[in-house]
Motif scaffolding. Sequence first.
Motif, PDB file in Angstrom:
ATOM      1  N   GLY A 118      -0.560   4.671   3.778  1.00 16.07           N
ATOM      2  CA  GLY A 118      -1.068   5.730   2.910  1.00 16.07           C
ATOM      3  C   GLY A 118      -1.652   5.155   1.635  1.00 16.07           C
ATOM      4  O   GLY A 118      -2.211   4.061   1.627  1.00 16.07           O
ATOM      5  N   LEU A 119      -1.510   5.870   0.550  1.00 16.73           N
ATOM      6  CA  LEU A 119      -2.081   5.442  -0.729  1.00 16.73           C
ATOM      7  C   LEU A 119      -1.397   4.178  -1.246  1.00 16.73           C
ATOM      8  O   LEU A 119      -0.190   3.993  -1.085  1.00 16.73           O
ATOM      9  CB  LEU A 119      -1.967   6.558  -1.758  1.00 16.73           C
ATOM     10  N   THR A 171      -7.137   5.684   6.094  1.00 14.49           N
ATOM     11  CA  THR A 171      -6.358   6.022   7.280  1.00 14.49           C
ATOM     12  C   THR A 171      -5.989   7.500   7.252  1.00 14.49           C
ATOM     13  O   THR A 171      -6.168   8.181   6.234  1.00 14.49           O
ATOM     14  CB  THR A 171      -5.059   5.198   7.333  1.00 14.49           C
ATOM     15  N   PHE A 172      -5.470   7.953   8.375  1.00 16.79           N
ATOM     16  CA  PHE A 172      -4.971   9.331   8.420  1.00 16.79           C
ATOM     17  C   PHE A 172      -3.912   9.535   7.341  1.00 16.79           C
ATOM     18  O   PHE A 172      -3.921  10.546   6.635  1.00 16.79           O
ATOM     19  CB  PHE A 172      -4.399   9.629   9.820  1.00 16.79           C
ATOM     20  N   ASN A 173      -3.023   8.546   7.178  1.00 11.79           N
ATOM     21  CA  ASN A 173      -1.965   8.661   6.171  1.00 11.79           C
ATOM     22  C   ASN A 173      -2.507   8.614   4.744  1.00 11.79           C
ATOM     23  O   ASN A 173      -1.980   9.288   3.857  1.00 11.79           O
ATOM     24  CB  ASN A 173      -0.909   7.580   6.379  1.00 11.79           C
ATOM     25  N   SER A 174      -3.554   7.831   4.513  1.00  8.31           N
ATOM     26  CA  SER A 174      -4.124   7.822   3.156  1.00  8.31           C
ATOM     27  C   SER A 174      -4.803   9.159   2.859  1.00  8.31           C
ATOM     28  O   SER A 174      -4.788   9.632   1.717  1.00  8.31           O
ATOM     29  CB  SER A 174      -5.076   6.646   2.946  1.00  8.31           C
ATOM     30  N   LEU A 175      -5.386   9.788   3.886  1.00 11.49           N
ATOM     31  CA  LEU A 175      -5.955  11.125   3.686  1.00 11.49           C
ATOM     32  C   LEU A 175      -4.861  12.133   3.351  1.00 11.49           C
ATOM     33  O   LEU A 175      -5.064  13.020   2.507  1.00 11.49           O
ATOM     34  CB  LEU A 175      -6.735  11.576   4.920  1.00 11.49           C
ATOM     35  N   ALA A 193      -9.468  20.964   1.403  1.00 12.70           N
ATOM     36  CA  ALA A 193      -9.922  21.586   2.654  1.00 12.70           C
ATOM     37  C   ALA A 193     -10.827  20.635   3.428  1.00 12.70           C
ATOM     38  O   ALA A 193     -10.716  20.509   4.656  1.00 12.70           O
ATOM     39  CB  ALA A 193     -10.642  22.900   2.352  1.00 12.70           C
ATOM     40  N   PHE A 194     -11.704  19.940   2.725  1.00 16.21           N
ATOM     41  CA  PHE A 194     -12.602  18.972   3.351  1.00 16.21           C
ATOM     42  C   PHE A 194     -11.805  17.829   3.979  1.00 16.21           C
ATOM     43  O   PHE A 194     -12.063  17.423   5.118  1.00 16.21           O
ATOM     44  CB  PHE A 194     -13.594  18.452   2.307  1.00 16.21           C
ATOM     45  N   ILE A 195     -10.831  17.317   3.249  1.00 17.02           N
ATOM     46  CA  ILE A 195      -9.998  16.215   3.746  1.00 17.02           C
ATOM     47  C   ILE A 195      -9.177  16.656   4.953  1.00 17.02           C
ATOM     48  O   ILE A 195      -9.023  15.891   5.919  1.00 17.02           O
ATOM     49  CB  ILE A 195      -9.098  15.665   2.612  1.00 17.02           C
ATOM     50  N   ILE A 196      -8.678  17.875   4.927  1.00 17.66           N
ATOM     51  CA  ILE A 196      -7.939  18.396   6.087  1.00 17.66           C
ATOM     52  C   ILE A 196      -8.865  18.426   7.306  1.00 17.66           C
ATOM     53  O   ILE A 196      -8.463  18.044   8.409  1.00 17.66           O
ATOM     54  CB  ILE A 196      -7.355  19.790   5.786  1.00 17.66           C
ATOM     55  N   VAL A 205      -6.768   3.484  -1.816  1.00 15.06           N
ATOM     56  CA  VAL A 205      -6.755   3.428  -0.350  1.00 15.06           C
ATOM     57  C   VAL A 205      -6.537   2.036   0.221  1.00 15.06           C
ATOM     58  O   VAL A 205      -6.336   1.891   1.429  1.00 15.06           O
ATOM     59  CB  VAL A 205      -8.034   4.049   0.253  1.00 15.06           C
ATOM     60  N   GLY A 206      -6.596   1.005  -0.587  1.00  9.25           N
ATOM     61  CA  GLY A 206      -6.395  -0.351  -0.076  1.00  9.25           C
ATOM     62  C   GLY A 206      -7.565  -0.816   0.751  1.00  9.25           C
ATOM     63  O   GLY A 206      -8.719  -0.687   0.344  1.00  9.25           O
TER      64      GLY A 206
END
Length: 182
Positions: free
Chosen positions: A141-142, A56-60, A24-27, A51-52
């Motif tokens: 992403g990840l 990013t939005f995609n890693s979230l 929920a926090f990440i959203i 996360v490298g």
Amino acid sequence: MGGNKLRWCERILDFCGLCLLAIAFIIGIGVLMNLLGLSRLVNFERSYWLVGQAVTFNSLMGLQVLLFFMAIMLAISPVLLLDRHVRVDVLHARLSRSGQRWLELIGHLGLAMPFFALLLGPSWRFAERAFLTGESSTDGGLTDLYVIKALLPLGIVMFLGGLLIAIVTLLRGRTPGEVNHG
């Protein structure tokens, strides 16, 4: 089931609840990033696990998947052992306690155990292949997708262990619910 095992099950489920809270926090962070037009939240000079070099939005989005899958795979066995799982009560509710135990034994030994035992090998190879090839997201992403994929065999092993405990409990003439509630 003994009190120590019961506490471990509760602790695992508490951790799973924290995973869902973190989702929920990440959203919320993702929504804020979208409102602000950001695709990157933080950049790093060196690469970090999962996360490298950037959050990013995609890693979230990937972290949401990881946390959700972790919560699901880790919760399966404790939910079974605490007798909190959903079952189709059409037949089960109409049986005596003895009949319910036999129905659960048949289900565990005839359906759940073979199904999950057959899944274990392919799930292990699935995670192993991701690790050996260094599989990562192609869209920012990840970076370590094997972590998500490794949760599948881990969850299956935990569930098979939980099934064995449930089967022994049933063979001793008790159901997990009777053991946990009196």
